[in-house]
Structure formats: C-alpha cells, structure tokens
Write a protein that holds these residues in place. Structure first.
Motif, short mmCIF file in Angstrom:
data_model
loop_
_atom_site.label_atom_id
_atom_site.label_comp_id
_atom_site.label_asym_id
_atom_site.label_seq_id
_atom_site.Cartn_x
_atom_site.Cartn_y
_atom_site.Cartn_z
N ARG A 14 3.30 -11.69 0.06
CA ARG A 14 3.13 -9.70 -0.09
C ARG A 14 1.56 -9.96 -0.67
O ARG A 14 1.22 -10.50 -1.42
CB ARG A 14 3.86 -9.34 -1.44
CG ARG A 14 4.87 -9.23 -0.94
CD ARG A 14 6.20 -8.24 -1.81
NE ARG A 14 6.27 -7.71 -1.96
CZ ARG A 14 4.99 -6.93 -3.16
NH1 ARG A 14 4.59 -7.85 -4.29
NH2 ARG A 14 5.07 -6.18 -3.68
N PHE A 16 -2.03 -7.73 -2.30
CA PHE A 16 -2.56 -6.60 -2.72
C PHE A 16 -4.02 -6.11 -2.28
O PHE A 16 -4.62 -6.90 -1.78
CB PHE A 16 -2.81 -6.75 -4.69
CG PHE A 16 -2.01 -5.88 -4.72
CD1 PHE A 16 -1.70 -4.07 -5.12
CD2 PHE A 16 -0.79 -6.18 -5.40
CE1 PHE A 16 -0.98 -3.66 -6.18
CE2 PHE A 16 0.29 -5.75 -6.25
CZ PHE A 16 0.17 -4.82 -6.26
N CYS A 52 0.10 -3.51 -0.19
CA CYS A 52 -0.16 -3.01 -1.59
C CYS A 52 -0.78 -3.10 -1.78
O CYS A 52 -2.19 -3.02 -1.88
CB CYS A 52 0.36 -3.53 -2.98
SG CYS A 52 1.95 -4.15 -2.46
N ASP A 54 -1.93 -0.46 -4.24
CA ASP A 54 -2.25 0.31 -6.02
C ASP A 54 -2.08 1.32 -5.92
O ASP A 54 -3.03 2.17 -7.53
CB ASP A 54 -3.67 -0.71 -6.95
CG ASP A 54 -2.99 -0.23 -8.36
OD1 ASP A 54 -1.91 0.37 -8.65
OD2 ASP A 54 -4.16 -0.34 -8.68
N GLY A 57 1.63 2.75 -2.45
CA GLY A 57 2.13 1.82 -2.86
C GLY A 57 2.52 0.49 -2.17
O GLY A 57 1.70 -0.15 -1.31
N GLU A 58 3.78 0.41 -0.95
CA GLU A 58 4.40 -0.83 -0.32
C GLU A 58 4.35 -0.45 1.33
O GLU A 58 4.96 0.23 0.69
CB GLU A 58 5.37 -1.23 -1.38
CG GLU A 58 5.30 -2.99 -0.55
CD GLU A 58 6.96 -3.76 -1.59
OE1 GLU A 58 6.83 -4.27 -2.19
OE2 GLU A 58 7.88 -2.45 -1.23
N ASN A 78 6.05 3.22 5.14
CA ASN A 78 5.22 2.93 4.42
C ASN A 78 6.98 2.62 3.49
O ASN A 78 7.99 3.55 4.02
CB ASN A 78 5.12 4.16 2.75
CG ASN A 78 4.65 4.53 1.29
OD1 ASN A 78 6.19 4.97 0.72
ND2 ASN A 78 4.05 3.72 1.10
N ARG A 82 3.64 3.84 -4.98
CA ARG A 82 3.80 3.20 -6.09
C ARG A 82 4.83 3.50 -7.28
O ARG A 82 4.70 4.67 -7.37
CB ARG A 82 2.09 3.78 -6.39
CG ARG A 82 1.58 3.39 -7.57
CD ARG A 82 0.26 3.57 -7.75
NE ARG A 82 -0.66 2.40 -8.62
CZ ARG A 82 -0.59 2.69 -10.28
NH1 ARG A 82 0.29 3.92 -10.83
NH2 ARG A 82 -0.95 2.30 -10.81
N GLU A 142 2.10 -9.26 -6.88
CA GLU A 142 2.71 -10.10 -6.11
C GLU A 142 3.49 -10.61 -5.87
O GLU A 142 4.71 -10.45 -5.49
CB GLU A 142 1.28 -10.74 -4.58
CG GLU A 142 0.30 -9.64 -4.21
CD GLU A 142 -0.64 -10.74 -4.18
OE1 GLU A 142 -1.91 -10.14 -3.79
OE2 GLU A 142 -1.06 -12.06 -4.59
N THR A 147 4.33 -2.73 -7.37
CA THR A 147 3.47 -1.92 -6.42
C THR A 147 2.62 -1.18 -7.38
O THR A 147 1.49 -0.82 -6.49
CB THR A 147 4.07 -0.50 -5.58
OG1 THR A 147 5.00 0.27 -7.03
CG2 THR A 147 5.03 -1.26 -4.96
#
Length: 249
Positions: A14, A16, A52, A54, A57-58, A78, A82, A142, A147
C-alpha cells in the motif's frame, strides 16, 4: 472446497501518492517508494499494488514495468472512498525525537485529523522536521490501511495557540493535577474537539493557569497515575475515539 482468495491480496503493498488517482491512469513511482516496491516487496509485472491519494480514496493498480529507478503502475478500480475522519485535533507538546515519533505514528493509527506540535517552557525540543514527520504519518497510514492522512502543522508556542484558538472547539486539557474524568467530559460535550497534552516535565504553573483561564479549555483527568507525554496522548486519543469517534462504526 478451497477458500476463495481475497481480492485484492492482503499481502499487496500500500502506498500514498501525491497526485489525484483515476481509473485507467498511469502512475510512475520513484525514489524510496520505488526502492520499497522493487527491492523490498520485489514486485513483478502483473502484481497488485494498492494506491491512495488522500483525496479520492483507495485504488487497485497493477505493475506494468519495474525499472532501475522507477516502477510503472496502471490504476484499475476504486476500492473505497476516502474515509470520513473524526474532527479531532491533537495539540501535543514536543518530546524527545523518538517519543514524538511514537505520538505521531499512534495518532495516525488512531484516526486523528490534525497534529499540532506545541512548544512549552519545559519542552526538550522546539523544532520538528516536517518532511520527516510527514513520512512517519504516511508510513503509519499505509500500515493501518487508512485512506486519509492527518494534517501536520509546524510547531507553535503555547501562548500563540491559545491566543488564536477557535471559540467553537473544546480544548481538553490533560492536567496531571486533576480534572473531569476524560470519558465523562468527552461524552457530555458535543462541540468539535481537541486534546492538549504536555511535555516530559509537564506544564509549569504559569502555563497551567493560562490554559485553565481560557474559555474553551476543559481540564480532564486520565486516571490516578502520572503518565508520560506520549502515553497521555495515546490514552486520551483512545478514550475520545471510544466516546465520540468512529470506533462504534
């Protein structure tokens, strides 16, 4: 019957990223994140990486190419928007570096929205490397599948914090000299919230008087024992999340 594999795989890395994601987008990962994917996680073409931003979302993505200095990803779909972040600020006095690192890490894991480092008379530090701090909270987010990232402010002196404090936000002051039981205080007040926690040596008498005189401040007790600054911050956050945060969801 064999169990259906989870999707995306629980072992998927994971990360960001610093720009907005969208279905079908191409993302180039560089620097330390590329090293993490290529050398630590040893991703290969076709592997799944969770991204992600910010903002939206994820997302699932797949590895398209692993180069010497970058990893190219294709954004697929998706997974979830978030998260809704509880409106809680942590105003924590600066501690020794490793202890304040712990505060930032655990505050992120617990779901705080904003971290405001405070400089008081008994602080052993008065500076914070914001880039390093951002890396700490990003890695914590992470690891715990957040998220959203907390906002980290530059350090501010206690007097300046109180001078500019918004009138509609309760400032719960973890006072080692006593106050309302934290759980009772949190449960009975519907205002937006912030927690104020002191340094290793605590607030001095002048600071304590200044805080208690502020109209938004409400002294609280975190139990019968004197807690370290980092412990007090973590405990106060946990109690608030149980009383007013998103743990019930």
């Amino acid at each position: 019957m064999a169990a259906t594999p989870s999707w995306p795989p629980r072992s998927a890395p994971r990360l960001f990223v610093g720009h907005t994601l969208a279905e079908g987008a191409s993302v180039s990962i560089n620097g330390q994140q590329a090293h993490y994917l290529a050398k630590v996680m040893r991703v290969r073409e076709g592997d799944v990486v969770i991204l992600c931003d910010d903002q939206t979302g994820e997302w699932t993505s797949t590895v398209e190419n692993v180069g010497k200095r970058s990893v190219e990803l294709h954004v697929a779909s998706n997974l979830r928007p978030r998260e809704d972040v509880p409106d809680l600020w942590l105003c924590a006095a600066l501690l020794k570096k490793d202890r304040f690192d712990l505060v930032m890490e655990k505050a992120t894991e617990l779901g705080v929205a904003r971290i405001m480092p405070i400089v008081t008379r008994r602080c052993v530090a008065d500076k914070l490397n914001l880039e390093r701090a951002q890396n700490i909270v990003t890695e914590a987010a992470e690891q715990c599948a957040r998220t959203a990232l907390p906002l980290i402010e530059a350090p501010i002196k206690l007097q300046a914090l109180l001078h500019d404090w918004p009138q509609d936000r309760a400032l719960y002051f973890a006072d080692e000299m006593g106050g309302d039981p934290a759980l009772d205080a949190f449960s009975s007040d519907q205002r937006a919230s912030a927690l104020l926690v002191g340094p290793e040596g605590g607030f001095d008498e002048a600071e304590r008087a200044m805080i208690r005189a502020h109209p938004s401040a409400r002294p609280i007790s975190l139990g019968p024992r004197i807690l370290r600054g980092e412990t007090a911050a973590i405990v106060a956050l946990a109690v608030w999340m149980a009383a007013k945060g998103d743990w019930s969801n």
